[in-house]
Design a protein around this motif. Structure first.
Motif: not given
Length: 148
Positions: A29-35
């Protein structure tokens, strides 16, 4: 009977597996938010720069939008929507309808205003910049409406 430890892990082992799964989900989820944030920032960077279109191309685009709206029986149309970060004051002057609010515009929103000022206003068109949403009670996106 098969080995009991293989069939039924201890509660401690299950909690450990569950915690690892939760950590994986949180990391994903953190990777998706960062993207998503990187994409948003790239879009804002793009919108804050000049469009690169010639005056003739801008006028043709405006004419196409206006003619399409007229064919649909409209007297006004929202021609653009942009995040308030493209204003030097995050849209405060627009929200307060202060004189000189147009000086807070940058990038493409400023180009639209200048196109209206130079070519459309003398022909009787009106333009309105207004806050069109208030996420969490604070000013959000700004809409640009052209009317005739």
């Amino acid at each position: 009977m098969a080995n009991l430890d293989e069939l039924l892990p201890t509660a401690k082992e299950i909690r450990k597996q569950s915690a690892l799964k939760e950590a994986e989900k949180a990391d994903q989820e953190m990777r998706h938010l960062a993207e998503a944030e990187a994409e948003k920032q790239a879009l804002i960077d793009e919108l804050s720069k000049p469009s690169g279109l010639s005056e003739e191309e801008k006028i043709k685009r405006a004419s196409t939008i206006i003619q399409r709206a007229v064919r649909n029986g409209l007297h006004e149309i929202q021609v653009y929507r942009f995040p308030n970060i493209l204003c030097t004051d995050r849209g405060r002057a627009i929200n307060q309808m202060e004189n000189g609010w147009e000086k807070t515009l940058t990038g493409i929103p400023q180009e639209i205003y200048q196109l209206w000022k130079d070519y459309l206003q003398p022909r009787g068109y009106k333009i309105a910049y207004q806050i069109i949403d208030f996420p969490g009670g604070i000013p959000g996106d700004i809409g640009v409406t052209l009317s005739w």
